[in-house]
Design a protein around this motif. Structure first.
Motif, short mmCIF file in Angstrom:
data_model
loop_
_atom_site.label_atom_id
_atom_site.label_comp_id
_atom_site.label_asym_id
_atom_site.label_seq_id
_atom_site.Cartn_x
_atom_site.Cartn_y
_atom_site.Cartn_z
N ALA A 146 25.50 5.53 69.50
CA ALA A 146 26.88 6.01 69.50
C ALA A 146 27.59 5.63 68.21
CB ALA A 146 27.63 5.44 70.71
N CYS A 147 27.35 4.42 67.73
CA CYS A 147 27.95 3.98 66.47
C CYS A 147 27.50 4.90 65.32
CB CYS A 147 27.55 2.54 66.20
SG CYS A 147 28.17 1.88 64.65
N HIS A 148 26.21 5.17 65.26
CA HIS A 148 25.68 6.02 64.20
C HIS A 148 26.10 7.48 64.38
CE1 HIS A 148 23.77 2.91 62.05
NE2 HIS A 148 22.76 2.71 62.89
N ALA A 149 26.28 7.93 65.61
CA ALA A 149 26.82 9.28 65.83
C ALA A 149 28.21 9.37 65.22
CB ALA A 149 26.83 9.62 67.32
N GLY A 150 29.00 8.30 65.36
CA GLY A 150 30.32 8.27 64.73
C GLY A 150 30.23 8.32 63.21
N HIS A 151 29.25 7.60 62.65
CA HIS A 151 29.04 7.67 61.20
C HIS A 151 28.73 9.11 60.78
CE1 HIS A 151 27.68 3.25 61.53
NE2 HIS A 151 28.92 3.27 61.12
N LEU A 152 27.88 9.77 61.58
CA LEU A 152 27.53 11.16 61.27
C LEU A 152 28.73 12.09 61.41
CD1 LEU A 152 24.00 11.31 62.92
CD2 LEU A 152 24.52 11.31 60.46
N ASP A 153 29.61 11.81 62.37
CA ASP A 153 30.84 12.59 62.49
C ASP A 153 31.65 12.52 61.20
OD1 ASP A 153 30.49 13.42 65.15
OD2 ASP A 153 31.63 11.73 65.97
N ALA A 154 31.83 11.29 60.69
CA ALA A 154 32.61 11.11 59.47
C ALA A 154 31.92 11.79 58.28
CB ALA A 154 32.81 9.63 59.19
N ALA A 155 30.60 11.63 58.19
CA ALA A 155 29.86 12.25 57.08
C ALA A 155 29.99 13.77 57.15
CB ALA A 155 28.39 11.82 57.12
N ARG A 156 29.86 14.33 58.34
CA ARG A 156 29.94 15.79 58.47
C ARG A 156 31.32 16.29 58.07
NH1 ARG A 156 26.92 20.20 60.82
NH2 ARG A 156 28.08 22.00 60.06
N GLU A 157 32.35 15.58 58.49
CA GLU A 157 33.70 16.02 58.11
C GLU A 157 33.88 15.96 56.60
OE1 GLU A 157 38.36 15.39 59.36
OE2 GLU A 157 36.81 14.32 60.47
N LEU A 158 33.33 14.95 55.96
CA LEU A 158 33.41 14.87 54.50
C LEU A 158 32.58 15.96 53.83
CD1 LEU A 158 33.21 10.99 54.10
CD2 LEU A 158 35.17 12.45 53.54
N LEU A 159 31.47 16.34 54.43
CA LEU A 159 30.60 17.36 53.84
C LEU A 159 31.22 18.75 53.89
CD1 LEU A 159 27.13 16.16 55.16
CD2 LEU A 159 27.79 16.40 52.75
N ASP A 160 31.71 19.14 55.07
CA ASP A 160 32.20 20.52 55.17
C ASP A 160 33.40 20.71 56.11
OD1 ASP A 160 31.11 20.39 57.74
OD2 ASP A 160 29.61 21.96 57.41
N GLY A 161 33.97 19.61 56.56
CA GLY A 161 35.17 19.70 57.39
C GLY A 161 34.93 19.87 58.87
N ARG A 162 33.67 20.08 59.28
CA ARG A 162 33.39 20.28 60.70
C ARG A 162 33.56 18.97 61.46
NH1 ARG A 162 27.80 21.22 63.71
NH2 ARG A 162 28.62 21.34 65.81
N ARG A 163 34.14 19.08 62.65
CA ARG A 163 34.31 17.92 63.53
C ARG A 163 33.64 18.21 64.85
NH1 ARG A 163 40.51 16.84 63.58
NH2 ARG A 163 40.59 19.09 63.47
N TRP A 164 33.07 17.18 65.47
CA TRP A 164 32.31 17.32 66.70
C TRP A 164 33.21 17.55 67.91
CZ3 TRP A 164 27.72 18.47 68.37
CH2 TRP A 164 27.31 18.12 69.65
N LEU A 165 34.17 16.68 68.08
CA LEU A 165 35.04 16.76 69.24
C LEU A 165 36.47 16.72 68.76
CD1 LEU A 165 35.39 16.70 72.34
CD2 LEU A 165 35.33 14.20 72.19
N VAL A 166 37.21 17.77 69.02
CA VAL A 166 38.58 17.85 68.55
C VAL A 166 39.48 17.93 69.77
CG1 VAL A 166 40.23 19.14 67.17
CG2 VAL A 166 37.82 19.05 66.47
N LEU A 167 40.32 16.91 69.92
CA LEU A 167 41.30 16.90 71.00
C LEU A 167 42.65 17.23 70.38
CD1 LEU A 167 40.16 13.64 72.79
CD2 LEU A 167 39.58 15.99 73.38
N THR A 168 43.30 18.26 70.92
CA THR A 168 44.60 18.65 70.37
C THR A 168 45.70 18.43 71.38
OG1 THR A 168 44.23 20.93 71.04
CG2 THR A 168 43.65 20.33 68.78
#
Length: 168
Positions: A146-168
């Motif tokens: 889970a910790c590393h999934a969070g790291h990948l979330d941050a990396a993905r957002e930095l790479l192309d802006g995509r986010r895994w789970l977006v709560l609005t």
């Protein structure tokens, strides 16, 4: 899914499966170049992190520590080798190996009682055991994944802006 006759460990396996899906899902659609692009000052990249999860987490904790697989234990490396993906290794191979190692881990998990003692402990790395059962290992691996999934979330957002789970 019953895990070694222990429904508690079965619930933990389902949580781990969700974290594994997150790891692969957040990377879906990235090409080989993006998967290898470091976006943080430490220099790691998404593919290296997945290989770390494969070798240092799934293989290490389930096939070595939990099952005591001698061939796996003999093949363990020390240091940060798992984070280094050779340039000639296709990204798809690294992702497929993660899936395969998760399947091998599941075979250990589903045939081992949740309260079973561990078959091997790396005293040279961790000193006296701080995990004692399959259930302990599952909780540890869920946390690390889970910790590393969070790291990948941050990396993905930095790479192309995509986010895994977006709560609005």
């Amino acid at each position: 899914m019953t895990v070694g006759g222990d429904s508690g460990a079965g619930a933990l396996l389902r949580v781990l499966e969700g974290q594994r899906r997150h790891v692969l899902g957040i990377l879906d659609g990235l090409d080989d170049e993006a998967l290898r692009r470091p976006v943080l000052p430490s220099g790691w990249h998404c593919l290296g992190l997945v290989q770390h999860l494969t070798l240092d987490v799934e293989r290490f904790w389930f096939r070595a520590v939990t099952a005591g697989d001698e061939a796996v234990i003999r093949g363990l490396t020390s240091g940060d080798e798992a984070w280094n993906v050779a340039p000639d290794v296709p990204a798809s191979d690294v992702l497929d190996r993660y899936r395969q190692e998760a399947e091998l881990a599941d075979a250990v998990i589903t045939t081992t009682p949740g309260d079973a003692g561990l078959a091997w402990w790396p005293h040279d790395l961790f000193g006296e055991p701080h995990l004692h059962t399959l259930r302990d290992v599952l909780l540890h691996v869920i946390t690390e994944t889970a910790c590393h999934a969070g790291h990948l979330d941050a990396a993905r957002e930095l790479l192309d802006g995509r986010r895994w789970l977006v709560l609005t």
